[in-house]
Design a protein around this motif. Structure first.
Motif, mmCIF file in Angstrom:
data_model
loop_
_atom_site.group_PDB
_atom_site.id
_atom_site.type_symbol
_atom_site.label_atom_id
_atom_site.label_comp_id
_atom_site.label_asym_id
_atom_site.label_seq_id
_atom_site.Cartn_x
_atom_site.Cartn_y
_atom_site.Cartn_z
ATOM 1 N N ASP A 396 8.938 54.119 24.761
ATOM 2 C CA ASP A 396 9.511 55.093 25.521
ATOM 3 C C ASP A 396 8.693 56.242 25.325
ATOM 4 O O ASP A 396 8.069 56.501 24.433
ATOM 5 C CB ASP A 396 10.707 55.230 25.467
ATOM 6 C CG ASP A 396 11.571 54.079 25.999
ATOM 7 O OD1 ASP A 396 11.347 53.749 27.215
ATOM 8 O OD2 ASP A 396 12.691 53.711 25.294
ATOM 9 N N SER A 397 8.784 57.333 26.306
ATOM 10 C CA SER A 397 8.362 58.694 26.173
ATOM 11 C C SER A 397 8.715 59.236 24.643
ATOM 12 O O SER A 397 9.888 59.282 24.427
ATOM 13 C CB SER A 397 8.585 59.511 26.997
ATOM 14 O OG SER A 397 8.042 61.012 27.085
ATOM 15 N N GLY A 398 7.849 59.666 23.938
ATOM 16 C CA GLY A 398 8.311 60.199 22.615
ATOM 17 C C GLY A 398 8.310 59.279 21.316
ATOM 18 O O GLY A 398 8.539 59.696 20.243
ATOM 19 N N ASP A 399 7.867 57.861 21.853
ATOM 20 C CA ASP A 399 8.058 57.018 20.739
ATOM 21 C C ASP A 399 6.656 56.890 19.702
ATOM 22 O O ASP A 399 5.633 57.247 20.504
ATOM 23 C CB ASP A 399 8.111 55.484 21.322
ATOM 24 C CG ASP A 399 9.598 55.339 21.618
ATOM 25 O OD1 ASP A 399 10.445 56.074 21.150
ATOM 26 O OD2 ASP A 399 9.935 54.284 22.155
ATOM 27 N N THR A 400 6.474 56.717 18.823
ATOM 28 C CA THR A 400 5.498 56.579 17.807
ATOM 29 C C THR A 400 5.559 55.198 17.297
ATOM 30 O O THR A 400 6.591 54.789 16.594
ATOM 31 C CB THR A 400 5.257 57.291 16.739
ATOM 32 O OG1 THR A 400 5.107 58.917 17.131
ATOM 33 C CG2 THR A 400 3.987 57.201 15.911
ATOM 34 N N PHE A 416 5.911 49.764 29.540
ATOM 35 C CA PHE A 416 6.550 50.766 29.876
ATOM 36 C C PHE A 416 6.944 50.936 31.200
ATOM 37 O O PHE A 416 6.023 50.370 32.043
ATOM 38 C CB PHE A 416 6.225 52.040 29.214
ATOM 39 C CG PHE A 416 5.064 52.821 29.960
ATOM 40 C CD1 PHE A 416 5.233 53.677 30.740
ATOM 41 C CD2 PHE A 416 3.892 52.437 29.286
ATOM 42 C CE1 PHE A 416 3.881 54.188 31.487
ATOM 43 C CE2 PHE A 416 2.749 53.128 29.767
ATOM 44 C CZ PHE A 416 2.703 53.937 30.849
ATOM 45 N N PHE A 417 8.064 51.305 31.772
ATOM 46 C CA PHE A 417 8.333 51.442 33.429
ATOM 47 C C PHE A 417 8.441 52.797 33.690
ATOM 48 O O PHE A 417 9.362 53.485 32.870
ATOM 49 C CB PHE A 417 9.425 50.641 33.393
ATOM 50 C CG PHE A 417 9.579 50.280 35.101
ATOM 51 C CD1 PHE A 417 8.943 49.497 35.733
ATOM 52 C CD2 PHE A 417 10.390 51.274 35.817
ATOM 53 C CE1 PHE A 417 9.155 49.506 37.158
ATOM 54 C CE2 PHE A 417 10.610 51.267 37.199
ATOM 55 C CZ PHE A 417 10.015 50.467 37.804
ATOM 56 N N MET A 510 3.044 57.932 22.687
ATOM 57 C CA MET A 510 3.034 58.347 24.100
ATOM 58 C C MET A 510 4.196 59.379 24.674
ATOM 59 O O MET A 510 5.102 59.336 24.184
ATOM 60 C CB MET A 510 3.617 57.011 25.048
ATOM 61 C CG MET A 510 3.399 57.295 26.571
ATOM 62 S SD MET A 510 3.751 55.692 27.550
ATOM 63 C CE MET A 510 5.601 55.593 27.270
ATOM 64 N N THR A 511 3.700 59.996 25.552
ATOM 65 C CA THR A 511 4.737 60.978 26.102
ATOM 66 C C THR A 511 4.520 60.974 27.775
ATOM 67 O O THR A 511 3.370 60.898 28.140
ATOM 68 C CB THR A 511 4.560 62.448 25.651
ATOM 69 O OG1 THR A 511 3.212 63.039 25.990
ATOM 70 C CG2 THR A 511 4.597 62.573 24.164
ATOM 71 N N LEU A 512 5.471 61.325 28.375
ATOM 72 C CA LEU A 512 5.626 61.099 29.932
ATOM 73 C C LEU A 512 6.129 62.547 30.477
ATOM 74 O O LEU A 512 7.069 63.006 29.682
ATOM 75 C CB LEU A 512 6.261 60.189 30.475
ATOM 76 C CG LEU A 512 5.770 58.693 30.082
ATOM 77 C CD1 LEU A 512 7.056 57.738 30.661
ATOM 78 C CD2 LEU A 512 4.509 58.398 30.392
ATOM 79 N N GLU A 513 5.826 62.976 31.568
ATOM 80 C CA GLU A 513 6.198 64.453 31.960
ATOM 81 C C GLU A 513 6.158 64.139 33.596
ATOM 82 O O GLU A 513 5.321 63.519 34.050
ATOM 83 C CB GLU A 513 5.337 65.324 31.812
ATOM 84 C CG GLU A 513 3.938 65.589 32.181
ATOM 85 C CD GLU A 513 3.353 66.899 31.564
ATOM 86 O OE1 GLU A 513 3.502 67.931 32.415
ATOM 87 O OE2 GLU A 513 2.833 67.083 30.668
#
Length: 516
Positions: A396-400, A416-417, A510-513
């Motif tokens: 998920d966004s913010g996961d390491t 990821f989706f 990963m990060t998503l915006e």
């Protein structure tokens, strides 16, 4: 055992009557059974006077209150009311009624009214069932008293067999999907004939589509969400009346709700759901504690009835097959320590309905998640799943993630989706001690590769080698635009030395915006 029904009193007033009402003024509507008030919930319809001055009443509700079963044939528009005297058949629009004693000719007819529900002439049907009907006009309402032999569900507790038979048709199996792929399943139940249904929020969380399967094997899409409450784990759904097969359903069987505030410790209860996909399994138990407060401050009904994975969203019933809760969770490592959400949280929530398309719930909560606080590198830390060569990790966004290569030709996948268009930033490289310092030589660092794939073996984007703020070589794909859908991050190495990554770890972040 049959029990004498001393009085079933229906007070018909004009305040909530439909257009055929011939009386003026505001008049109270009541139903009294043995002196106890029984209100017909507004969503089930209202009694009214038709153009022949006959009282019409919602068929299914009054029949089930009297302990009778109803079988509806949509094709012939005929209802069979199965009483202890035999079967009473009424056809909408027809003034003929078939009874155990023969055909009765009425001066009015059963009908489908403007609210879409089936109504029946009260006096004719009740008298055909062997009950006595009297009418009396009072100042503020008209009293219709019904008395006779009946076995009302609230007169005596139902047996487990009776509870199962009455409730099972209203409980369904639900399968949820993410981007067309099945990701989970659970249970749910109808609380209204129009397709209003209840499940747990966690059953539908992070999904784009859902389909329910009823006990007759028909499948129906979930159209929308009328109300959801993440903190209390509630989702109220609207089910399409058109089955996947194309069949259109006039109404769904449904469960009556009871006041969960009146539940007491030691009360007998039943749970119906689909544990492990075993549709409509019923278990029994008692209320262990009616005021169990969880660590997060939420109130539950603690129950002893066994439930398992897949039971989530199922119906918790009292001895009259009325819903008092939603089966929700089990206490890990405990024995019969199970929890249900009180149904009053649903009935209260339905006062503030805000219907939205099913998929929009995921989009809304996903956007809220990625636009909220984003965990920094290493803050929300996970270890790669190494349980098998085909294991896929979900990121998920913010996961390491911390991973490693057991073989030089190994490829690790992270899935990821995204339900909305996003900009994705992915970084990774050689690792790493607890402070995030990297100590491998540049050759090893440069051999770390990842690609962002639309399919497992179809690279879509790749990262570039750059120097981070500490002078370490890392691979980054920065703010890459992605359409809604499922993606895989493939992580691998590209060195001739097959032992280069032996006993060494890598990190992936990963990060998503939102792109809109």
């Amino acid at each position: 055992m049959k029990k004498f029904l001393y009085a079933l009193i229906v007070a018909i007033g004009t305040a909530a009557l439909l257009p055929f009402n011939i009386f003026a003024g505001s008049r109270e509507i009541k139903i009294l059974i043995d002196g106890a008030e029984l209100n017909i919930p507004a969503e089930y319809g209202h009694p009214y006077y038709d153009e022949y001055e006959r009282v019409q009443i919602p068929m299914r509700y009054i029949a089930e209150v009297c302990g009778y079963e109803v079988e509806w044939d949509a094709e012939s528009q005929t209802a069979d009311i199965i009483t202890d005297k035999g079967i009473i058949s009424v056809e909408t629009g027809s003034k003929e009624m078939k009874t155990p004693s023969g055909t009765v000719y009425m001066d009015t007819a059963a009908c489908v009214n403007s609210d879409g529900r089936i109504y029946i002439p009260l006096r004719y049907v009740m008298e055909a069932a062997g009950l006595e009907v009297t009418w009396k006009a009072e100042r503020d309402c008209d009293i219709i008293s019904i008395s006779g032999s009946s076995a009302l569900p609230f007169d005596k507790p139902m047996t487990p067999k009776e509870v199962s038979k009455k409730a099972s048709p209203s409980v369904f199996y639900i399968e949820v999907k993410q981007g067309g792929n099945v990701t989970g399943s659970g249970s749910g139940f109808f609380i209204s004939p129009d397709g209003t249904a209840v499940t747990n929020y966690h059953v539908i969380e992070n999904t784009t589509d859902a389909v329910i399967t009823t006990t007759d094997g028909e499948q129906y899409p979930v159209e929308s969400v009328l109300f959801y409450d993440i903190s209390n784990d509630i989702a109220v759904l609207k089910i399409s009346d058109k089955a996947v097969s194309g069949t259109v359903r006039k109404e769904f069987p449904y469960l009556e709700t009871a006041d969960s505030d009146k539940v007491e410790n030691g009360d007998k209860i039943y749970a119906i759901g689909s544990p492990k996909g075993l549709q409509n399994s019923i278990t029994d138990g008692i209320i262990s504690n009616n005021q169990r407060v969880s660590d997060n401050g939420h109130l539950y009904l603690q129950i002893s009835a066994p439930i398992s994975s897949g039971s989530s969203g199922g119906a918790l019933l009292n001895e009259h097959a009325q819903v008092i809760g939603i089966t929700t969770a089990s206490v890990k490592d405990g024995q019969n320590l199970n929890l249900a959400v009180p149904i009053n949280l649903v009935t209260n929530g339905l006062k503030n309905v805000n219907e939205i398309p099913y998929r929009e719930v995921y989009e809304t909560e996903f956007r809220r998640f990625i636009e909220g606080y984003t965990a920094e590198l290493g803050e929300r830390l996970w270890e790669e799943d190494t349980s098998g060569s085909l294991a896929v990790n979900y990121i998920d966004s913010g996961d390491t993630f911390i991973g490693s290569f057991e073989r030089y030709d190994e490829i690790d996948f992270y899935e990821f989706f995204t339900p909305i268009p996003v900009y994705a930033t992915v970084s990774g490289g050689a690792l790493f001690d607890a402070t995030g310092n990297k100590s491998e030589d540049d050759k090893i660092k440069a051999s770390f590769i990842f690609t962002i794939n639309k399919e497992v073996n179809e690279p879509y984007l790749t990262g570039e080698m750059v120097s981070d703020d500490n002078g370490n070589m890392v691979r980054i794909a920065s703010k890459k635009y992605l359409e809604p859908g499922k993606y895989y991050i493939a992580v691998l190495q590209s060195v001739n030395d097959k032992n280069a990554w032996k006993d060494k770890n890598y990190f992936l972040y990963m990060t998503l915006e939102a792109a809109e």
